[in-house]
Design a protein around this motif. Structure first.
Motif, short mmCIF file in Angstrom:
data_model
loop_
_atom_site.label_atom_id
_atom_site.label_comp_id
_atom_site.label_asym_id
_atom_site.label_seq_id
_atom_site.Cartn_x
_atom_site.Cartn_y
_atom_site.Cartn_z
N SER A 3 34.02 41.44 34.02
CA SER A 3 35.14 42.45 33.64
C SER A 3 36.15 42.85 34.69
O SER A 3 35.99 44.07 35.15
CB SER A 3 34.35 43.75 33.05
N ARG A 4 36.97 41.86 34.98
CA ARG A 4 37.79 42.34 36.03
C ARG A 4 39.34 41.69 35.58
O ARG A 4 39.38 41.17 34.70
CB ARG A 4 37.68 41.71 37.47
N ILE A 5 40.06 42.50 36.25
CA ILE A 5 41.62 42.34 36.02
C ILE A 5 42.30 41.77 37.24
O ILE A 5 42.08 42.42 38.35
CB ILE A 5 42.50 43.65 35.66
N ASN A 129 36.26 45.23 24.95
CA ASN A 129 36.54 45.26 26.53
C ASN A 129 38.01 44.40 26.90
O ASN A 129 38.52 45.03 27.66
CB ASN A 129 35.19 44.46 26.94
N THR A 130 38.05 43.18 26.21
CA THR A 130 38.97 42.45 26.84
C THR A 130 40.30 43.03 26.47
O THR A 130 41.27 42.76 27.08
CB THR A 130 39.12 41.03 26.26
N LEU A 133 41.12 45.58 28.82
CA LEU A 133 41.21 45.29 30.17
C LEU A 133 42.68 44.71 30.21
O LEU A 133 43.46 44.53 31.13
CB LEU A 133 40.44 44.02 30.63
N ALA A 134 43.12 43.86 29.10
CA ALA A 134 44.47 43.30 29.14
C ALA A 134 45.57 44.64 29.10
O ALA A 134 46.55 44.55 29.92
CB ALA A 134 44.64 42.73 27.71
N GLY A 137 45.71 45.93 32.58
CA GLY A 137 46.27 44.75 33.31
C GLY A 137 48.11 44.90 33.09
O GLY A 137 48.64 44.66 34.39
N PHE B 33 48.48 36.75 36.36
CA PHE B 33 47.63 37.70 35.14
C PHE B 33 46.40 36.89 34.83
O PHE B 33 46.11 35.58 34.32
CB PHE B 33 48.33 37.66 34.10
N LEU B 34 45.01 37.68 34.92
CA LEU B 34 43.77 37.19 34.67
C LEU B 34 43.02 38.32 34.33
O LEU B 34 42.81 39.34 34.76
CB LEU B 34 43.02 36.55 35.92
N ILE B 35 42.49 38.21 32.93
CA ILE B 35 41.41 39.12 32.43
C ILE B 35 40.20 38.38 32.29
O ILE B 35 40.09 37.32 31.22
CB ILE B 35 42.23 39.63 31.04
N GLU B 36 39.12 38.85 32.98
CA GLU B 36 37.91 38.30 32.71
C GLU B 36 37.06 39.21 32.26
O GLU B 36 36.81 40.51 32.44
CB GLU B 36 37.42 37.94 34.09
N GLY B 37 36.15 38.76 30.91
CA GLY B 37 35.36 39.62 30.39
C GLY B 37 33.94 39.69 30.99
O GLY B 37 33.85 39.27 32.07
N GLU B 38 33.18 40.63 30.31
CA GLU B 38 31.78 40.89 30.93
C GLU B 38 30.94 39.77 31.00
O GLU B 38 30.17 39.74 32.18
CB GLU B 38 31.24 41.95 30.18
#
Lengths: 164, 151
Positions: A3-5, A129-130, A133-134, A137, B33-38
């Protein structure tokens, strides 16, 4: 860490200039986002001081966003990132890397640790979640655009001084 | 951040994370740009090349498939314009594992191009202008009738 940006942008200035703009001029390039306020009394004025990132609130109070754990001028900056509603076990971390790319600097922001903030938490605004995060971001992209404008203008100003 | 009117291609991979690393090594694209889920999967990713961007994603619906899942078939190819040396670019791509489908060739319209398949079979054409050729000269060289819209 999941779960990172990650957001990156090239800025037309050397790494040291971009780093200095990031930490010294954060009050000038920061663009508050109501969706991700640090406190209910935000926005205030952002500043790096005494080894911390803080928000000076209109009330006069100072909210500590996070402690700086890495300060390598022109190369790397790492600091904590908490909202006032976070419980003690919720922590996210921001790492900013500054890489020279010819005449430019590639600035990469990695904001990680969002798994520590559970899905029902108010900070996530009921978003999956995504999606959350988006949105976050996109805010970082907006922030880096502000940093780019500030750092480029400082760099051009320094160039003019050099000519006189 | 709002996007101005334009086009951006979203390219599908079985392993988008491997694709991000490969495209950087082979073509010099930069992750922006990168969005990484759990589950550490790629939820959204964009890379930049010059003023252009490309999205890199997984097979996230039954309608999205990599050529690696389609017997090597593709339904679109992507053209990459560079300002540098096409032959050197081709060598870098080959060293990163690109399958060179057509080696660097100078075309009748004044561009030097090569074509390759990436790690999952997507076709990419890389091109740089090496000569300014008039429409009349292009027609003479190719035997084609060329119509250019007046802007």
């Amino acid at each position: 860490m999941s779960s990172r940006i990650v957001v990156a942008l090239r800025i037309a200035a050397p790494p040291e200039v971009v780093f200095d703009a990031f930490v010294d001029d954060i009050a000038l390039w920061w663009r508050p986002n109501a969706l991700f306020s640090f406190t209910p009394r935000s926005p205030g004025v952002m500043a790096f001081e005494d080894g911390r990132l803080v928000e000076r609130l209109p009330s006069g109070k100072v909210f500590e966003v996070g402690v700086v754990s890495v300060w390598e001028r022109g190369a790397r900056l790492v600091f904590g990132w908490r909202q006032a509603t976070f419980t003690p076990d919720m922590n996210t971390e921001v790492e900013v890397r500054f890489e020279a790319m010819g005449q430019e600097t590639r600035v990469t922001v990695e904001h990680r640790g969002w798994d520590s903030v559970p899905a029902p938490h108010v900070a996530r605004h009921r978003s999956p979640n995504t999606v959350f995060l988006a949105r976050h971001g996109e805010w970082w992209r907006n922030l880096l655009a502000g940093l780019a404008a500030r750092a480029s203008s400082v760099h051009l100003g320094a160039g003019e001084e050099g000519l006189s | 951040m709002s996007n101005p009117a334009g086009l951006i291609s979203a390219v599908t991979y079985r392993d988008p994370k491997a694709a991000l690393a490969w495209l950087e090594a082979a073509f010099g694209f930069e992750l922006v740009f990168l969005i990484e889920g759990e589950d550490v999967s790629v939820a959204h990713a964009e890379m930049s090349h010059g003023a252009s961007r490309v999205m890199i994603g997984g097979e996230w619906s039954p309608a999205h498939a990599s050529p690696a899942s389609m017997g090597g078939k593709t339904t679109q190819t992507i053209h990459v314009y560079i300002e540098g040396d096409v032959d050197a670019h081709c060598q870098t791509a080959a060293a990163a594992g690109a399958e060179i489908v057509e080696p660097p060739t100078t075309q009748f319209y004044g561009a030097r191009t090569y074509r390759c398949r990436d790690l999952e079979g997507h076709l990419w054409t890389v091109s740089a202008d090496v000569e300014t050729v008039s429409v009349e000269e292009m027609e003479k060289r190719s035997g084609l009738k060329i119509t250019v819209a007046k802007t």
